[in-house]
Design an enzyme around this catalytic site. Structure first.
Site, PDB file in Angstrom:
ATOM      1  N   ARG A  16      -8.283   2.023   6.231  1.00 17.76           N
ATOM      2  CA  ARG A  16      -7.520   1.389   5.142  1.00 17.76           C
ATOM      3  C   ARG A  16      -8.071   1.790   3.769  1.00 17.76           C
ATOM      4  O   ARG A  16      -8.091   0.983   2.844  1.00 17.76           O
ATOM      5  CB  ARG A  16      -7.530  -0.139   5.276  1.00 17.76           C
ATOM      6  CG  ARG A  16      -6.897  -0.650   6.544  1.00 17.76           C
ATOM      7  CD  ARG A  16      -5.393  -0.478   6.480  1.00 17.76           C
ATOM      8  NE  ARG A  16      -4.732  -1.175   7.567  1.00 17.76           N
ATOM      9  CZ  ARG A  16      -4.200  -2.383   7.444  1.00 17.76           C
ATOM     10  NH1 ARG A  16      -4.241  -3.036   6.330  1.00 17.76           N
ATOM     11  NH2 ARG A  16      -3.605  -2.936   8.483  1.00 17.76           N
ATOM     12  N   ARG A  63      -5.115  -2.247  -1.130  1.00 18.16           N
ATOM     13  CA  ARG A  63      -5.161  -3.257  -2.192  1.00 18.16           C
ATOM     14  C   ARG A  63      -6.486  -3.435  -2.911  1.00 18.16           C
ATOM     15  O   ARG A  63      -6.532  -4.033  -3.969  1.00 18.16           O
ATOM     16  CB  ARG A  63      -4.709  -4.610  -1.631  1.00 18.16           C
ATOM     17  CG  ARG A  63      -3.216  -4.672  -1.447  1.00 18.16           C
ATOM     18  CD  ARG A  63      -2.829  -5.845  -0.616  1.00 18.16           C
ATOM     19  NE  ARG A  63      -3.376  -5.698   0.720  1.00 18.16           N
ATOM     20  CZ  ARG A  63      -3.242  -6.583   1.682  1.00 18.16           C
ATOM     21  NH1 ARG A  63      -2.625  -7.708   1.455  1.00 18.16           N
ATOM     22  NH2 ARG A  63      -3.751  -6.366   2.873  1.00 18.16           N
ATOM     23  N   ASP A  67       2.245   2.845   8.036  1.00 17.74           N
ATOM     24  CA  ASP A  67       1.812   1.691   8.822  1.00 17.74           C
ATOM     25  C   ASP A  67       2.093   1.968  10.292  1.00 17.74           C
ATOM     26  O   ASP A  67       2.997   2.746  10.612  1.00 17.74           O
ATOM     27  CB  ASP A  67       2.544   0.417   8.385  1.00 17.74           C
ATOM     28  CG  ASP A  67       1.865  -0.819   8.958  1.00 17.74           C
ATOM     29  OD1 ASP A  67       0.859  -1.265   8.384  1.00 17.74           O
ATOM     30  OD2 ASP A  67       2.299  -1.310  10.017  1.00 17.74           O
ATOM     31  N   TYR A 114       2.874  -6.844  18.446  1.00 18.06           N
ATOM     32  CA  TYR A 114       3.762  -7.219  17.331  1.00 18.06           C
ATOM     33  C   TYR A 114       5.217  -7.317  17.785  1.00 18.06           C
ATOM     34  O   TYR A 114       5.962  -8.193  17.347  1.00 18.06           O
ATOM     35  CB  TYR A 114       3.644  -6.208  16.186  1.00 18.06           C
ATOM     36  CG  TYR A 114       2.329  -6.300  15.437  1.00 18.06           C
ATOM     37  CD1 TYR A 114       2.066  -7.376  14.587  1.00 18.06           C
ATOM     38  CD2 TYR A 114       1.353  -5.327  15.583  1.00 18.06           C
ATOM     39  CE1 TYR A 114       0.862  -7.467  13.899  1.00 18.06           C
ATOM     40  CE2 TYR A 114       0.143  -5.412  14.900  1.00 18.06           C
ATOM     41  CZ  TYR A 114      -0.090  -6.480  14.064  1.00 18.06           C
ATOM     42  OH  TYR A 114      -1.285  -6.575  13.391  1.00 18.06           O
TER      43      TYR A 114
HETATM   44  O1  CP3 Z   1      -5.981   3.462   6.507  1.00 19.52           O
HETATM   45  C1  CP3 Z   1      -5.238   3.755   5.549  1.00 19.52           C
HETATM   46  O2  CP3 Z   1      -5.665   3.831   4.378  1.00 19.52           O
HETATM   47  C2  CP3 Z   1      -3.786   4.133   5.822  1.00 19.52           C
HETATM   48  C3  CP3 Z   1      -2.850   3.076   5.764  1.00 19.52           C
HETATM   49  C4  CP3 Z   1      -2.674   2.027   6.863  1.00 19.52           C
HETATM   50  C5  CP3 Z   1      -1.979   0.815   6.626  1.00 19.52           C
HETATM   51  N1  CP3 Z   1      -1.855   0.166   7.810  1.00 19.52           N
HETATM   52  C6  CP3 Z   1      -1.454   0.394   5.318  1.00 19.52           C
HETATM   53  C7  CP3 Z   1      -1.053  -0.999   5.105  1.00 19.52           C
HETATM   54  C8  CP3 Z   1      -3.029   2.056   8.211  1.00 19.52           C
HETATM   55  C9  CP3 Z   1      -3.828   3.103   8.995  1.00 19.52           C
HETATM   56  C10 CP3 Z   1      -2.496   0.864   8.789  1.00 19.52           C
HETATM   57  C11 CP3 Z   1      -2.614   0.549  10.218  1.00 19.52           C
HETATM   58  C12 CP3 Z   1      -2.329  -0.803  10.685  1.00 19.52           C
HETATM   59  N2  CP3 Z   1      -1.320  -1.667  10.286  1.00 19.52           N
HETATM   60  C13 CP3 Z   1      -3.026  -1.426  11.752  1.00 19.52           C
HETATM   61  C14 CP3 Z   1      -4.145  -0.792  12.548  1.00 19.52           C
HETATM   62  C15 CP3 Z   1      -5.454  -0.886  11.863  1.00 19.52           C
HETATM   63  C16 CP3 Z   1      -5.987  -2.293  11.749  1.00 19.52           C
HETATM   64  O3  CP3 Z   1      -6.215  -2.716  10.598  1.00 19.52           O
HETATM   65  O4  CP3 Z   1      -6.221  -2.921  12.776  1.00 19.52           O
HETATM   66  C17 CP3 Z   1      -2.451  -2.696  11.947  1.00 19.52           C
HETATM   67  C18 CP3 Z   1      -2.876  -3.734  12.960  1.00 19.52           C
HETATM   68  C19 CP3 Z   1      -1.368  -2.838  11.019  1.00 19.52           C
HETATM   69  C20 CP3 Z   1      -0.427  -3.981  10.878  1.00 19.52           C
HETATM   70  C21 CP3 Z   1      -0.384  -4.508   9.488  1.00 19.52           C
HETATM   71  N3  CP3 Z   1       0.228  -3.866   8.434  1.00 19.52           N
HETATM   72  C22 CP3 Z   1      -0.928  -5.721   8.989  1.00 19.52           C
HETATM   73  C23 CP3 Z   1      -1.681  -6.717   9.843  1.00 19.52           C
HETATM   74  C24 CP3 Z   1      -0.631  -5.781   7.609  1.00 19.52           C
HETATM   75  C25 CP3 Z   1      -0.911  -6.907   6.639  1.00 19.52           C
HETATM   76  C26 CP3 Z   1      -2.305  -7.260   6.424  1.00 19.52           C
HETATM   77  C27 CP3 Z   1      -3.106  -6.194   5.714  1.00 19.52           C
HETATM   78  O5  CP3 Z   1      -4.204  -5.867   6.159  1.00 19.52           O
HETATM   79  O6  CP3 Z   1      -2.659  -5.688   4.684  1.00 19.52           O
HETATM   80  C28 CP3 Z   1       0.066  -4.593   7.280  1.00 19.52           C
HETATM   81  C29 CP3 Z   1       0.579  -4.170   5.960  1.00 19.52           C
HETATM   82  C30 CP3 Z   1      -0.134  -3.027   5.344  1.00 19.52           C
HETATM   83  N4  CP3 Z   1      -0.389  -1.844   5.958  1.00 19.52           N
HETATM   84  C31 CP3 Z   1      -0.638  -2.963   4.013  1.00 19.52           C
HETATM   85  C32 CP3 Z   1      -1.217  -1.696   3.849  1.00 19.52           C
HETATM   86  C33 CP3 Z   1      -1.861  -1.124   2.621  1.00 19.52           C
HETATM   87  C34 CP3 Z   1      -0.517  -4.044   2.943  1.00 19.52           C
HETATM   88  C35 CP3 Z   1       0.839  -3.988   2.328  1.00 19.52           C
HETATM   89  C36 CP3 Z   1       0.836  -4.390   0.874  1.00 19.52           C
HETATM   90  O7  CP3 Z   1       0.440  -3.585   0.025  1.00 19.52           O
HETATM   91  O8  CP3 Z   1       1.234  -5.533   0.626  1.00 19.52           O
END
Ligand code: CP3
Length: 348
Positions: A26, A30, A75, A150
């Protein structure tokens, strides 16, 4: 390491490297003010669907930190939209009609990446054209079981009760859904490699919720199906499992070059269980970025020490970076990992 091979890719292949490469799960997101600024104007969904913006966000952390790899900004749920799933990000993924019946499983379209997610492939081409040399791009997908959590559960939850109950109430249907997801993610990742991704990672974030027999029967079987289909891509494959300390021995035979683990599994133990045949990735606790500088340095040193200074370690956090992390701490971590590991490599 042959001249010109990026350090990250050499470490994935367990070749000797001049220092331990680091990237951060990630790393775009943010905790970066420049991400928040863009995000104030554009929805997350629009960011991921607009190649110029997805490429820009992917590159943001590389401008600040000496990271050794980029990861596509997208994502794990994005390709499911291309399979006909109605979902929104609030900010976590929310599936409007959770999948719990045969009819719903049958209604999932097989994924055809060029038709269904062309914007992801275009993002990859743009990133490759703009990323600094020596910084490879990682493509990724969700592990089949994590996507299943999910899709069946509908939204983020601590225990994913509905998804886990489904494994027991209708194992045949659960197996069919997992197979469809495994095949779709194989097609998705192969298309990412063709578009230019130089390594491919499967995020099995919720596989650690399962007991060993269910992990083996459902999550591991499906992940192996995906990974086996990708062998011919010729790029390193990374399998990340969160909360998998009780499941390590099941990973020894998985068709991945690199195993990523969270901070609860000591890397020396992971290495021992894997028998030295795979590289390891991880595994600093994301909370350690909130420690005073000298404690952060000590913790980073501990992770390097546990990895054994052997070829085949990629430094990372044990899970995604927290949104309120100070970017200065990330800069310190990247520098400390590079300096300490280079010194240790020089001493050998
Ligand atoms: O790693 C990176 O920099 C690349 C981007 C990336 C995102 N999601 C961006 C994102 C990656 C690799 C993911 C994978 C992802 N998404 C996973 C697997 C990794 C992990 O953390 O376990 C999972 C379980 C998700 C599901 C998901 N998407 C959740 C739970 C959330 C909300 C909570 C959170 O951590 O932000 C998202 C949304 C999401 N995906 C955001 C980002 C930057 C936030 C969106 C926003 O800007 O409001």
């Amino acid at each position: 390491m042959s001249a010109g091979t990026p350090v990250f890719l050499a470490a994935c292949r367990r070749e000797p490297v001049p220092y331990t490469p680091i990237w951060i799960m990630r790393q775009a997101g943010r905790y970066l003010p420049e991400y928040r600024e863009l995000r104030a104007k554009v929805s997350f969904d629009a960011l991921t669907r607009t190649p110029q913006l997805a490429a820009e966000v992917t590159l943001q952390p590389l401008r600040r930190f000496a990271l050794d790899a980029a990861i596509l900004f997208s994502d794990i749920m994005t390709p499911l939209q291309g399979m006909g799933v109605d979902l929104t990000f609030e900010p976590g993924p929310v599936v409007r009609e959770p999948i719990r019946s045969d009819a719903a499983i049958e209604a999932l379209r097989p994924l055809s990446p060029e038709r269904d997610v062309p914007f992801v492939l275009e993002s990859i081409r743009l990133i490759r054209a703009a990323a600094p040399r020596g910084v490879p791009l990682i493509g990724f997908a969700g592990g089949p079981f994590t996507l299943f959590c999910y899709l069946v559960g509908g939204r983020q939850s601590k225990q994913f009760e509905a998804a886990r109950a489904f494994l027991y109430s209708d194992p045949d249907a659960a197996g069919r859904l997992l197979e469809r997801l495994a095949d779709a993610m194989a097609a998705y990742l192969a298309a990412q490699a063709t578009a230019g991704a130089q390594a491919l990672m499967l995020f099995e974030s919720w596989g650690g919720l399962l007991a060993p027999p269910q992990f083996e029967q459902f999550a591991l079987r499906a992940a192996r199906r995906t990974l086996a289909a990708l062998r011919s891509c010729g790029v390193p494959l990374i399998y990340y499992l969160n909360q998998g300390s009780a499941l390590l021995k099941h990973l020894a035979t998985i068709e991945a070059d690199v195993i990523g683990v969270d901070w609860r599994s000591p890397l020396d133990e992971v290495r021992r269980v894997l028998g030295g045949l795979k590289a390891v990735q991880g595994n600093l606790d994301p909370a350690a970025l909130f420690a005073p500088p000298e404690v952060l340095e000590q913790e980073a040193g501990r992770v390097l020490h546990e990895a054994g200074g052997l070829p085949g370690h990629i430094f990372n956090l044990g899970h995604g970076i927290w949104p309120h992390t100070d970017p200065e701490a990330v800069a310190r971590l990247v520098d400390v990992v590079h300096e300490r590991s280079a010194r240790a490599a020089g001493a050998r």
